[in-house]
Design an enzyme around this catalytic site. Structure first.
Site, PDB file in Angstrom:
ATOM      1  N   ILE A 147       0.945  -1.294  -0.133  1.00 48.71           N
ATOM      2  CA  ILE A 147       0.152   0.108  -0.055  1.00 48.71           C
ATOM      3  C   ILE A 147       0.815   0.988  -0.204  1.00 48.71           C
ATOM      4  O   ILE A 147       0.373   2.299  -0.329  1.00 48.71           O
ATOM      5  CB  ILE A 147      -1.235   0.040   1.097  1.00 48.71           C
ATOM      6  CG1 ILE A 147      -0.128  -0.048   2.353  1.00 48.71           C
ATOM      7  CG2 ILE A 147      -1.955  -1.215   1.006  1.00 48.71           C
ATOM      8  CD1 ILE A 147      -1.140   0.707   3.790  1.00 48.71           C
ATOM      9  N   ASP A 148       2.115   0.970   0.194  1.00 47.10           N
ATOM     10  CA  ASP A 148       2.837   2.319   0.457  1.00 47.10           C
ATOM     11  C   ASP A 148       3.319   2.906  -1.104  1.00 47.10           C
ATOM     12  O   ASP A 148       4.025   3.942  -1.181  1.00 47.10           O
ATOM     13  CB  ASP A 148       4.226   1.796   1.290  1.00 47.10           C
ATOM     14  CG  ASP A 148       4.197   1.277   2.415  1.00 47.10           C
ATOM     15  OD1 ASP A 148       3.087   1.496   2.907  1.00 47.10           O
ATOM     16  OD2 ASP A 148       5.079   0.586   3.120  1.00 47.10           O
ATOM     17  N   ARG A 183     -14.268  21.104  14.721  1.00 49.64           N
ATOM     18  CA  ARG A 183     -13.042  20.541  15.253  1.00 49.64           C
ATOM     19  C   ARG A 183     -12.030  20.329  14.108  1.00 49.64           C
ATOM     20  O   ARG A 183     -12.396  20.162  13.221  1.00 49.64           O
ATOM     21  CB  ARG A 183     -13.362  18.852  15.874  1.00 49.64           C
ATOM     22  CG  ARG A 183     -13.864  19.228  17.302  1.00 49.64           C
ATOM     23  CD  ARG A 183     -14.220  17.859  17.668  1.00 49.64           C
ATOM     24  NE  ARG A 183     -14.598  17.818  19.109  1.00 49.64           N
ATOM     25  CZ  ARG A 183     -15.279  16.755  19.778  1.00 49.64           C
ATOM     26  NH1 ARG A 183     -15.579  16.116  18.878  1.00 49.64           N
ATOM     27  NH2 ARG A 183     -15.785  17.033  20.941  1.00 49.64           N
ATOM     28  N   GLU A 243       2.552   8.724   8.363  1.00 50.24           N
ATOM     29  CA  GLU A 243       3.355   7.973   9.649  1.00 50.24           C
ATOM     30  C   GLU A 243       4.568   8.439   9.682  1.00 50.24           C
ATOM     31  O   GLU A 243       5.501   8.345  10.659  1.00 50.24           O
ATOM     32  CB  GLU A 243       3.142   6.566   9.713  1.00 50.24           C
ATOM     33  CG  GLU A 243       3.524   5.740   8.561  1.00 50.24           C
ATOM     34  CD  GLU A 243       3.311   4.114   8.588  1.00 50.24           C
ATOM     35  OE1 GLU A 243       2.445   3.837   9.702  1.00 50.24           O
ATOM     36  OE2 GLU A 243       3.802   3.574   7.827  1.00 50.24           O
ATOM     37  N   ARG A 287      -8.789  16.598  17.370  1.00 50.32           N
ATOM     38  CA  ARG A 287      -9.059  15.039  17.578  1.00 50.32           C
ATOM     39  C   ARG A 287      -7.852  14.593  16.681  1.00 50.32           C
ATOM     40  O   ARG A 287      -7.712  15.297  15.474  1.00 50.32           O
ATOM     41  CB  ARG A 287     -10.264  14.743  17.352  1.00 50.32           C
ATOM     42  CG  ARG A 287     -11.045  15.307  18.462  1.00 50.32           C
ATOM     43  CD  ARG A 287     -11.090  14.465  19.578  1.00 50.32           C
ATOM     44  NE  ARG A 287     -12.212  14.794  20.780  1.00 50.32           N
ATOM     45  CZ  ARG A 287     -12.056  15.907  21.543  1.00 50.32           C
ATOM     46  NH1 ARG A 287     -10.986  16.466  21.949  1.00 50.32           N
ATOM     47  NH2 ARG A 287     -13.212  15.977  22.433  1.00 50.32           N
ATOM     48  N   HIS A 293      -4.186  -0.118  10.251  1.00 50.20           N
ATOM     49  CA  HIS A 293      -4.475  -1.106   9.683  1.00 50.20           C
ATOM     50  C   HIS A 293      -5.799  -1.166   8.730  1.00 50.20           C
ATOM     51  O   HIS A 293      -5.808  -2.265   8.032  1.00 50.20           O
ATOM     52  CB  HIS A 293      -4.047  -2.317  10.394  1.00 50.20           C
ATOM     53  CG  HIS A 293      -2.831  -2.736  10.792  1.00 50.20           C
ATOM     54  ND1 HIS A 293      -2.246  -1.915  12.057  1.00 50.20           N
ATOM     55  CD2 HIS A 293      -1.693  -3.220  10.210  1.00 50.20           C
ATOM     56  CE1 HIS A 293      -0.894  -2.060  11.894  1.00 50.20           C
ATOM     57  NE2 HIS A 293      -0.770  -3.050  11.218  1.00 50.20           N
TER      58      HIS A 293
HETATM   59  O1  F6P Z   1       4.695  -1.697   4.217  1.00 53.61           O
HETATM   60  C1  F6P Z   1       3.147  -1.765   4.528  1.00 53.61           C
HETATM   61  C2  F6P Z   1       2.768  -1.130   5.995  1.00 53.61           C
HETATM   62  O2  F6P Z   1       1.569  -1.082   6.054  1.00 53.61           O
HETATM   63  C3  F6P Z   1       3.705   0.310   6.254  1.00 53.61           C
HETATM   64  O3  F6P Z   1       2.579   1.106   5.738  1.00 53.61           O
HETATM   65  C4  F6P Z   1       3.422   0.225   7.695  1.00 53.61           C
HETATM   66  O4  F6P Z   1       4.395   1.128   8.323  1.00 53.61           O
HETATM   67  C5  F6P Z   1       3.618  -1.232   8.014  1.00 53.61           C
HETATM   68  O5  F6P Z   1       3.265  -2.001   6.994  1.00 53.61           O
HETATM   69  C6  F6P Z   1       3.277  -1.636   9.224  1.00 53.61           C
HETATM   70  O6  F6P Z   1       3.563  -2.879   9.389  1.00 53.61           O
HETATM   71  P1  F6P Z   1       2.720  -3.954  10.685  1.00 53.61           P
HETATM   72  O7  F6P Z   1       1.546  -4.628   9.816  1.00 53.61           O
HETATM   73  O8  F6P Z   1       3.857  -5.040  10.708  1.00 53.61           O
HETATM   74  O9  F6P Z   1       2.447  -3.387  11.751  1.00 53.61           O
END
Ligand code: F6P
Length: 376
Positions: A147-148, A183, A243, A287, A293
């Site tokens: 997804i990245d 907000r 993130e 907020r 996920h």
């Molecule tokens: O590489 C895909 C990813 O969803 C990243 O965007 C995220 O930082 C990481 O996996 C999260 O990994 P995990 O499922 O191990 O928490």
């Protein structure tokens, strides 16, 4: 080449579109019309939980085989393309990491399982293991997923489109409550060190401020941009932050210091951190929501189902043509392939100069006019 059995596995973070790829690897490999044409029938064996399955399985023990492998056929995979995640399961196991050190076991298991070729569906980490196995003489091909969207050798990676749609849907939901309460909402999205999900998800969702890992930001400047909007009469706002985004002069924010067997720490927390600071600076109730996920879940979009299909078919083509050590890819709208070496060589991140406006903390508002003129 006598091709009797193909193995398939999914590694790394799960996402939508994986099951479609598994389904189409299977259907293409066992297709009765193609089998008649090729003069040979092929079996497909699913390996469970990515490289972990290949490391753990004991091919001469039926119980272990039942636990770590599953034979795939037309009936088994018939409905998989509609389901999110991966029915085969996934893991972040790296057989070559010093703490696991099971590269040799993988080689033996590929031989003992009778696999003539292997399809590895994954991102940079999974494909780097595929590349190592190829260098050790194994007949491996890859399918890109993450997804990245941070693989530079392909214009598409499975899971990206569904994740973008999740971001848009969730931000739409947040808008109603943000509006009702005047907000500010800070929405943290995934992407690791690549800002694609934040940038494209944020633009599609209409976020006023988008913060990406490729450009360190100043909290005061974010506050000013939001303040300007309030003065213009807008009562609520959405900030999308990746993130991996960093406040200028500071480090990335991690959920913990633990690393996986590929050496990655889990990112997370910048959204909460930023929300607190923005509430103080703007005085507006704020907020934060971390989509986490949720972005990897749910049913695959039409694009992910289609790309899973096209990539799955192409992976079997690579095997039939004996083009091992390659990853299927989308380039300029066409399905093609690149070497696994190239696929993992360089991460694909947002080029700030081309796509991002650091004065607005948002997507660049010019495509045809040179940036120097557009930004004044
Ligand atoms: O590489 C895909 C990813 O969803 C990243 O965007 C995220 O930082 C990481 O996996 C999260 O990994 P995990 O499922 O191990 O928490």
């Amino acid at each position: 080449m006598t091709l009797k059995k193909i193995g398939v596995l999914t590694g790394g973070g799960d996402c939508a579109g994986l099951n479609s790829a598994i389904k189409w690897v299977t259907k293409t490999a066992i297709d009765p019309n193609l089998a008649a044409h090729r003069g040979q029938a092929v079996e497909v064996l699913g390996l469970r939980e990515g490289w972990k399955g290949l490391v753990e399985v004991c091919p001469d023990e039926p119980e272990s085989m039942a636990k770590w492998t599953t034979p795939l056929d037309e009936l088994v995979v018939r409905t998989w393309d509609r389901q999110g995640g991966t029915v085969l399961g996934s893991s972040r196991t790296n057989p070559f990491s010093p703490s696991i050190n099971k590269g040799q076991k993988c080689l033996e298991n590929i031989r003992d399982l009778g696999l003539d070729a292997l399809v590895a569906i994954g991102g940079e980490d999974t494909l780097s293991v595929a590349h190592k196995l190829y260098n050790l003489g194994q007949k491996v091909v890859g399918i890109p997923k993450t997804i990245d969207r941070d693989l530079s050798a392909t214009d598409y990676t499975l899971g990206y489109d569904t994740a973008l749609n999740v971001i848009v849907e969730e931000v739409d939901r947040l808008r109603t409550t943000a509006g009702s309460h005047n907000r500010l909402f800070v929405v943290e999205v995934m992407g690791r060190h690549a800002g694609w999900l934040a940038l494209e998800g944020g633009q599609a969702a209409g976020a006023h401020v988008i913060l990406i890992p490729e450009h360190d930001f100043e909290v005061e400047k974010v506050a000013q941009l939001l303040e300007k909007r309030r003065l213009a009469g807008v009562r609520y706002d959405i900030v999308v932050v990746s993130e991996g985004a960093k406040i200028k002069g500071q480090e990335e924010v991690y959920l913990s210091d633990k690393t996986d067997s590929f050496g990655h720490k889990v990112l997370g927390g910048i959204g909460e951190n930023l929300a607190k600071q923005l509430e103080q600076l703007t005085g507006q109730e704020t907020r934060h929501v971390c989509l986490s996920h949720i972005q990897r879940g749910g049913q695959p979009s039409a694009r992910d189902r289609l790309m899973g299909r096209y990539f799955g078919i192409a992976a079997v083509d690579l095997i039939l043509e004996e083009e091992f050590g390659r990853m299927v890819a989308l380039k300029d709208g066409r399905i093609t392939s690149v070497s696994l070496k190239k696929a993992i060589e360089r991460l694909f991140v947002v080029e700030v100069d081309k796509f991002y406006d650091p004065t607005r903390y948002n997507g660049l508002r010019s495509s045809l006019i040179p940036r120097s003129r557009a930004l004044g």
